[in-house]
Design a protein around this motif. Structure first.
Motif, PDB file in Angstrom:
ATOM      1  N   SER A 120       0.863  -1.185   0.000  1.00  0.00           N
ATOM      2  CA  SER A 120       0.000   0.000   0.000  1.00  0.00           C
ATOM      3  C   SER A 120       0.893   1.226   0.000  1.00  0.00           C
ATOM      4  CB  SER A 120      -0.878   0.026   1.247  1.00  0.00           C
ATOM      5  OG  SER A 120      -1.554   1.255   1.363  1.00  0.00           O
ATOM      6  N   PRO A 121       0.710   2.114  -0.959  1.00  0.00           N
ATOM      7  CA  PRO A 121      -0.174   2.080  -2.107  1.00  0.00           C
ATOM      8  C   PRO A 121       0.502   1.395  -3.299  1.00  0.00           C
ATOM      9  CG  PRO A 121       0.892   4.212  -2.030  1.00  0.00           C
ATOM     10  CD  PRO A 121       1.394   3.423  -0.847  1.00  0.00           C
ATOM     11  N   GLU A 122      -0.289   0.630  -4.017  1.00  0.00           N
ATOM     12  CA  GLU A 122       0.181  -0.026  -5.232  1.00  0.00           C
ATOM     13  C   GLU A 122      -0.942   0.026  -6.263  1.00  0.00           C
ATOM     14  OE1 GLU A 122       2.523  -4.075  -6.592  1.00  0.00           O
ATOM     15  OE2 GLU A 122       1.581  -4.026  -4.623  1.00  0.00           O
ATOM     16  N   ALA A 123      -0.612   0.457  -7.474  1.00  0.00           N
ATOM     17  CA  ALA A 123      -1.609   0.591  -8.537  1.00  0.00           C
ATOM     18  C   ALA A 123      -1.580  -0.635  -9.435  1.00  0.00           C
ATOM     19  CB  ALA A 123      -1.327   1.837  -9.369  1.00  0.00           C
ATOM     20  N   CYS A 124      -2.769  -1.098  -9.802  1.00  0.00           N
ATOM     21  CA  CYS A 124      -2.933  -2.137 -10.815  1.00  0.00           C
ATOM     22  C   CYS A 124      -3.804  -1.510 -11.892  1.00  0.00           C
ATOM     23  CB  CYS A 124      -3.589  -3.377 -10.236  1.00  0.00           C
ATOM     24  SG  CYS A 124      -2.520  -4.221  -9.059  1.00  0.00           S
ATOM     25  N   ILE A 125      -3.266  -1.418 -13.104  1.00  0.00           N
ATOM     26  CA  ILE A 125      -3.968  -0.755 -14.198  1.00  0.00           C
ATOM     27  C   ILE A 125      -4.305  -1.791 -15.264  1.00  0.00           C
ATOM     28  CG2 ILE A 125      -3.861   1.055 -15.956  1.00  0.00           C
ATOM     29  CD1 ILE A 125      -1.902   2.557 -14.115  1.00  0.00           C
ATOM     30  N   TYR A 126      -5.591  -1.824 -15.598  1.00  0.00           N
ATOM     31  CA  TYR A 126      -6.113  -2.743 -16.608  1.00  0.00           C
ATOM     32  C   TYR A 126      -6.561  -1.935 -17.812  1.00  0.00           C
ATOM     33  CZ  TYR A 126      -6.230  -6.055 -12.751  1.00  0.00           C
ATOM     34  OH  TYR A 126      -5.871  -6.872 -11.702  1.00  0.00           O
ATOM     35  N   ASP A 127      -6.278  -2.436 -18.999  1.00  0.00           N
ATOM     36  CA  ASP A 127      -6.681  -1.731 -20.222  1.00  0.00           C
ATOM     37  C   ASP A 127      -8.157  -1.974 -20.527  1.00  0.00           C
ATOM     38  OD1 ASP A 127      -6.856  -4.253 -21.455  1.00  0.00           O
ATOM     39  OD2 ASP A 127      -5.091  -3.946 -22.708  1.00  0.00           O
ATOM     40  N   ARG A 128      -8.617  -1.476 -21.638  1.00  0.00           N
ATOM     41  CA  ARG A 128     -10.016  -1.582 -22.064  1.00  0.00           C
ATOM     42  C   ARG A 128     -10.487  -3.041 -22.150  1.00  0.00           C
ATOM     43  NH1 ARG A 128     -13.492   1.551 -24.514  1.00  0.00           N
ATOM     44  NH2 ARG A 128     -12.066   3.290 -24.725  1.00  0.00           N
ATOM     45  N   ASP A 129      -9.560  -3.954 -22.427  1.00  0.00           N
ATOM     46  CA  ASP A 129      -9.889  -5.379 -22.536  1.00  0.00           C
ATOM     47  C   ASP A 129      -9.672  -6.122 -21.217  1.00  0.00           C
ATOM     48  OD1 ASP A 129     -10.536  -5.129 -25.278  1.00  0.00           O
ATOM     49  OD2 ASP A 129      -8.398  -5.190 -25.778  1.00  0.00           O
ATOM     50  N   PHE A 130      -9.465  -5.368 -20.136  1.00  0.00           N
ATOM     51  CA  PHE A 130      -9.276  -5.902 -18.788  1.00  0.00           C
ATOM     52  C   PHE A 130      -8.006  -6.746 -18.674  1.00  0.00           C
ATOM     53  CE2 PHE A 130     -13.781  -5.024 -19.228  1.00  0.00           C
ATOM     54  CZ  PHE A 130     -13.985  -4.203 -18.139  1.00  0.00           C
ATOM     55  N   ARG A 131      -7.006  -6.407 -19.479  1.00  0.00           N
ATOM     56  CA  ARG A 131      -5.674  -7.026 -19.348  1.00  0.00           C
ATOM     57  C   ARG A 131      -4.866  -6.176 -18.376  1.00  0.00           C
ATOM     58  NH1 ARG A 131      -1.943  -6.979 -23.016  1.00  0.00           N
ATOM     59  NH2 ARG A 131      -2.636  -4.978 -23.762  1.00  0.00           N
ATOM     60  N   LEU A 132      -4.218  -6.816 -17.420  1.00  0.00           N
ATOM     61  CA  LEU A 132      -3.352  -6.101 -16.489  1.00  0.00           C
ATOM     62  C   LEU A 132      -2.125  -5.629 -17.267  1.00  0.00           C
ATOM     63  CD1 LEU A 132      -2.711  -5.243 -13.552  1.00  0.00           C
ATOM     64  CD2 LEU A 132      -1.600  -7.460 -13.259  1.00  0.00           C
ATOM     65  N   VAL A 133      -1.946  -4.305 -17.365  1.00  0.00           N
ATOM     66  CA  VAL A 133      -0.809  -3.767 -18.112  1.00  0.00           C
ATOM     67  C   VAL A 133       0.235  -3.137 -17.194  1.00  0.00           C
ATOM     68  CG1 VAL A 133      -2.082  -3.429 -20.267  1.00  0.00           C
ATOM     69  CG2 VAL A 133      -1.988  -1.569 -18.586  1.00  0.00           C
ATOM     70  N   TYR A 134      -0.147  -2.865 -15.949  1.00  0.00           N
ATOM     71  CA  TYR A 134       0.817  -2.255 -15.030  1.00  0.00           C
ATOM     72  C   TYR A 134       0.473  -2.621 -13.589  1.00  0.00           C
ATOM     73  CZ  TYR A 134       3.540   1.145 -12.407  1.00  0.00           C
ATOM     74  OH  TYR A 134       4.419   1.721 -11.526  1.00  0.00           O
ATOM     75  N   ARG A 135       1.505  -2.930 -12.819  1.00  0.00           N
ATOM     76  CA  ARG A 135       1.372  -3.092 -11.371  1.00  0.00           C
ATOM     77  C   ARG A 135       2.595  -2.453 -10.736  1.00  0.00           C
ATOM     78  NH1 ARG A 135       1.031  -8.510 -10.492  1.00  0.00           N
ATOM     79  NH2 ARG A 135       3.248  -8.658 -10.116  1.00  0.00           N
ATOM     80  N   GLY A 136       2.348  -1.544  -9.813  1.00  0.00           N
ATOM     81  CA  GLY A 136       3.490  -0.950  -9.128  1.00  0.00           C
ATOM     82  C   GLY A 136       3.210   0.398  -8.504  1.00  0.00           C
ATOM     83  N   ARG A 137       4.281   1.135  -8.335  1.00  0.00           N
ATOM     84  CA  ARG A 137       4.216   2.422  -7.640  1.00  0.00           C
ATOM     85  C   ARG A 137       3.409   3.436  -8.449  1.00  0.00           C
ATOM     86  NH1 ARG A 137      10.500   4.102  -8.943  1.00  0.00           N
ATOM     87  NH2 ARG A 137      10.072   4.760 -11.083  1.00  0.00           N
ATOM     88  N   LEU A 138       2.917   4.429  -7.746  1.00  0.00           N
ATOM     89  CA  LEU A 138       2.223   5.539  -8.406  1.00  0.00           C
ATOM     90  C   LEU A 138       3.247   6.537  -8.936  1.00  0.00           C
ATOM     91  CD1 LEU A 138       0.046   5.169  -5.537  1.00  0.00           C
ATOM     92  CD2 LEU A 138      -1.161   5.965  -7.536  1.00  0.00           C
ATOM     93  N   THR A 139       4.231   6.849  -8.099  1.00  0.00           N
ATOM     94  CA  THR A 139       5.308   7.771  -8.472  1.00  0.00           C
ATOM     95  C   THR A 139       6.603   7.271  -7.846  1.00  0.00           C
ATOM     96  OG1 THR A 139       5.266   9.211  -6.508  1.00  0.00           O
ATOM     97  CG2 THR A 139       3.666   9.715  -8.255  1.00  0.00           C
ATOM     98  N   ASN A 140       7.693   7.977  -8.146  1.00  0.00           N
ATOM     99  CA  ASN A 140       8.970   7.624  -7.516  1.00  0.00           C
ATOM    100  C   ASN A 140       9.299   8.544  -6.340  1.00  0.00           C
ATOM    101  OD1 ASN A 140       9.740   9.993  -8.794  1.00  0.00           O
ATOM    102  ND2 ASN A 140      11.555   9.126  -9.762  1.00  0.00           N
ATOM    103  N   LEU A 141       8.276   9.151  -5.731  1.00  0.00           N
ATOM    104  CA  LEU A 141       8.503  10.032  -4.578  1.00  0.00           C
ATOM    105  C   LEU A 141       9.289   9.303  -3.490  1.00  0.00           C
ATOM    106  CD1 LEU A 141       7.965  12.784  -3.232  1.00  0.00           C
ATOM    107  CD2 LEU A 141       5.855  11.801  -2.305  1.00  0.00           C
ATOM    108  N   PHE A 142       8.899   8.059  -3.196  1.00  0.00           N
ATOM    109  CA  PHE A 142       9.626   7.245  -2.220  1.00  0.00           C
ATOM    110  C   PHE A 142      10.511   6.274  -2.986  1.00  0.00           C
ATOM    111  CE2 PHE A 142       6.117   8.806   0.204  1.00  0.00           C
ATOM    112  CZ  PHE A 142       6.665   9.021   1.464  1.00  0.00           C
ATOM    113  N   TYR A 143      11.774   6.209  -2.628  1.00  0.00           N
ATOM    114  CA  TYR A 143      12.673   5.278  -3.298  1.00  0.00           C
ATOM    115  C   TYR A 143      13.144   4.170  -2.374  1.00  0.00           C
ATOM    116  CZ  TYR A 143      16.247   8.432  -1.360  1.00  0.00           C
ATOM    117  OH  TYR A 143      17.011   9.213  -0.534  1.00  0.00           O
ATOM    118  N   ASP A 144      12.733   4.211  -1.109  1.00  0.00           N
ATOM    119  CA  ASP A 144      12.979   3.160  -0.134  1.00  0.00           C
ATOM    120  C   ASP A 144      12.138   3.503   1.088  1.00  0.00           C
ATOM    121  OD1 ASP A 144      14.013   0.868   0.995  1.00  0.00           O
ATOM    122  OD2 ASP A 144      16.095   1.520   0.986  1.00  0.00           O
ATOM    123  N   LEU A 145      11.965   2.557   1.992  1.00  0.00           N
ATOM    124  CA  LEU A 145      11.197   2.861   3.199  1.00  0.00           C
ATOM    125  C   LEU A 145      11.889   3.980   3.967  1.00  0.00           C
ATOM    126  CD1 LEU A 145      10.073  -0.644   4.490  1.00  0.00           C
ATOM    127  CD2 LEU A 145       8.662   1.158   3.504  1.00  0.00           C
TER     128      LEU A 145
END
Length: 185
Positions: A120-145
């Motif tokens: 948390s937070p982690e984004a999962c983005i699915y395209d129009r055909d409901f294929r998972l095209v991205y999983r991961g960070r929203l931004t690179n604001l944090f680069y480690d805990l």
């Protein structure tokens, strides 16, 4: 007799649709429902724990994504994974942190299993055909805990959604997210 008992148990067992959640009013929501009309341009699931400091810091980015892409036909949900909270507590947290996207609770933990999200937070983005095209960070604001840049220099989720809005067909990409580990049970 044993067969009849098993069949009866199977018939009367409440079955939840794959990856169903509930909204804050207790209604069933299936974020990746392929039968929805009109079909969304993309669907974004952001796995979120309100008490995670990194999630809190990224709330402005979440709201920006929602305000920019929701009018373009993108469905964006915050998928809440803390099942120890009541719907009223989740609603209160959402107000206190100023969260704008609709929130669903992954009551049966199917959404998290289906998507493979673990942070948390982690984004999962699915395209129009409901294929998972991205999983991961929203931004690179944090680069480690505990390690944060003064400002993000890369907006990964925004970039993926922009490409999808331009009609590009994307291959799956994963960018490790930095944040709080989602509960397992």
């Amino acid at each position: 007799m044993m067969v009849a008992a098993i069949a009866c148990a199977l018939v009367f067992q409440p079955v939840q649709p794959v990856a169903a959640c509930v909204d804050l009013k207790g209604r069933q929501v299936i974020p990746l429902d392929r039968s929805q009309e009109p079909k969304p341009a993309a669907t974004v699931l952001i796995f979120y724990l309100a008490q995670c400091p990194i999630s809190q810091k990224l709330t402005p980015e979440i709201n920006r994504l929602y305000r920019e892409f929701e009018p373009k036909g993108v469905r964006l949900f915050l998928v809440h994974e803390d099942l120890s909270l009541t719907n009223a507590q989740v609603r209160k947290e959402a107000r206190s942190f100023g969260l704008q996207p609709p929130i669903v609770i992954d009551k049966w933990r199917r959404q998290v299993k289906f998507s493979g999200a673990s942070i948390s937070p982690e984004a999962c983005i699915y395209d129009r055909d409901f294929r998972l095209v991205y999983r991961g960070r929203l931004t690179n604001l944090f680069y480690d805990l505990g390690r944060m840049r003064p400002r993000a220099t890369k907006r990964d989720a925004h970039e993926v959604l922009t490409h999808l809005m331009e009609g590009k067909r994307l291959k799956f990409r994963h960018t490790p997210a930095v944040g709080c580990i989602l509960p397992k049970s």
